[in-house]
Design a protein around this motif. Structure first.
Motif, PDB file in Angstrom:
ATOM      1  N   ASN A  23       0.832   7.276   4.066  1.00 54.49           N
ATOM      2  CA  ASN A  23       0.840   8.702   4.345  1.00 54.49           C
ATOM      3  C   ASN A  23       2.153   9.054   5.057  1.00 54.49           C
ATOM      4  OD1 ASN A  23       0.082  11.357   4.739  1.00 54.49           O
ATOM      5  ND2 ASN A  23      -1.179  10.906   6.525  1.00 54.49           N
ATOM      6  N   ASP A  80       0.813  -1.210   0.000  1.00 53.66           N
ATOM      7  CA  ASP A  80       0.000   0.000   0.000  1.00 53.66           C
ATOM      8  C   ASP A  80       0.847   1.260   0.000  1.00 53.66           C
ATOM      9  OD1 ASP A  80      -2.393  -1.436   0.194  1.00 53.66           O
ATOM     10  OD2 ASP A  80      -2.319  -1.465   2.380  1.00 53.66           O
ATOM     11  N   SER A  81       0.315   2.285  -0.629  1.00 49.91           N
ATOM     12  CA  SER A  81       0.900   3.608  -0.551  1.00 49.91           C
ATOM     13  C   SER A  81       0.559   4.156   0.834  1.00 49.91           C
ATOM     14  CB  SER A  81       0.277   4.463  -1.655  1.00 49.91           C
ATOM     15  OG  SER A  81       0.782   5.746  -1.619  1.00 49.91           O
ATOM     16  N   ALA A 104       8.048   8.895   0.761  1.00 47.15           N
ATOM     17  CA  ALA A 104       8.629   7.745   0.060  1.00 47.15           C
ATOM     18  C   ALA A 104      10.134   7.744   0.312  1.00 47.15           C
ATOM     19  CB  ALA A 104       8.344   7.847  -1.432  1.00 47.15           C
ATOM     20  N   HIS A 134       8.968   2.418   6.676  1.00 48.22           N
ATOM     21  CA  HIS A 134       8.679   3.794   6.264  1.00 48.22           C
ATOM     22  C   HIS A 134       8.756   4.748   7.449  1.00 48.22           C
ATOM     23  CE1 HIS A 134       7.403   2.254   2.377  1.00 48.22           C
ATOM     24  NE2 HIS A 134       7.352   3.507   1.962  1.00 48.22           N
ATOM     25  N   TRP A 185       6.219  -3.026   6.410  1.00 49.12           N
ATOM     26  CA  TRP A 185       6.186  -1.940   5.423  1.00 49.12           C
ATOM     27  C   TRP A 185       6.009  -0.601   6.148  1.00 49.12           C
ATOM     28  CZ3 TRP A 185       7.600  -1.111   0.676  1.00 49.12           C
ATOM     29  CH2 TRP A 185       6.991  -0.162  -0.142  1.00 49.12           C
TER      30      TRP A 185
END
Length: 153
Positions: free
Chosen positions: A5, A2-3, A8, A42, A38
């Motif tokens: 919030n 998933d992208s 990147a 991030h 993930w």
């Protein structure tokens, strides 16, 4: 995956034993890429790349004993005396942040005594300041940078 919030970053993926893995710069090894991992990777890069926290004072999946139970905190950041300063609980993006997540990090913090408690699922991020003397938790409007955090202490 998933992208999120979160900013990147250039992550390193590989396939090992038929599983997708991602490089963890804290543990200095590839780990199985789950939705929670993930988010964790991030968030580590958000803390270090955007907010000025140092990787050298971070640990991941640190063991912590509470009421004879072994617990693991997702991300810990230590102050210059190696006392826990920040604890981060990461959830998969599909997991809604509820009171249970805050209760989980609060239980971990009964022994850790960190000042800043963060809960994230990569989409929503919540930060709380813990006043040990008053045994009170206050929500913050945003996650403070390391410089801002030092000014709060």
């Amino acid at each position: 995956m998933d992208s999120l919030n979160l900013p990147a970053y250039e992550y390193r993926l590989d396939k090992r034993d038929g599983k997708l893995v991602i490089f963890d710069p804290i543990r200095k090894k590839f780990v199985v890429l789950t939705p929670e991992e993930w988010v964790r990777q991030h968030f580590i890069h958000f803390l270090t790349g955007s907010l000025g926290y140092s990787m050298s004072r971070m640990s991941v999946e640190t063991g912590n004993k509470y009421n004879q139970l072994q617990k693991r905190s997702d991300i810990l950041f230590y102050d210059e005396f190696m006392k826990p300063l920040v604890i981060v609980e990461c959830k998969a993006p599909s997991v809604k942040i509820t009171q249970n997540a805050f209760d989980q990090v609060a239980v971990y913090n009964k022994t850790l005594k960190a000042k800043l408690l963060i809960v994230t699922n990569g989409m929503a991020h919540y930060a709380c300041w813990f006043d040990e003397e008053k045994q009170k938790v206050s929500f913050l409007e945003k996650i403070p940078s390391l410089q801002e955090l030092k000014a709060m202490i």
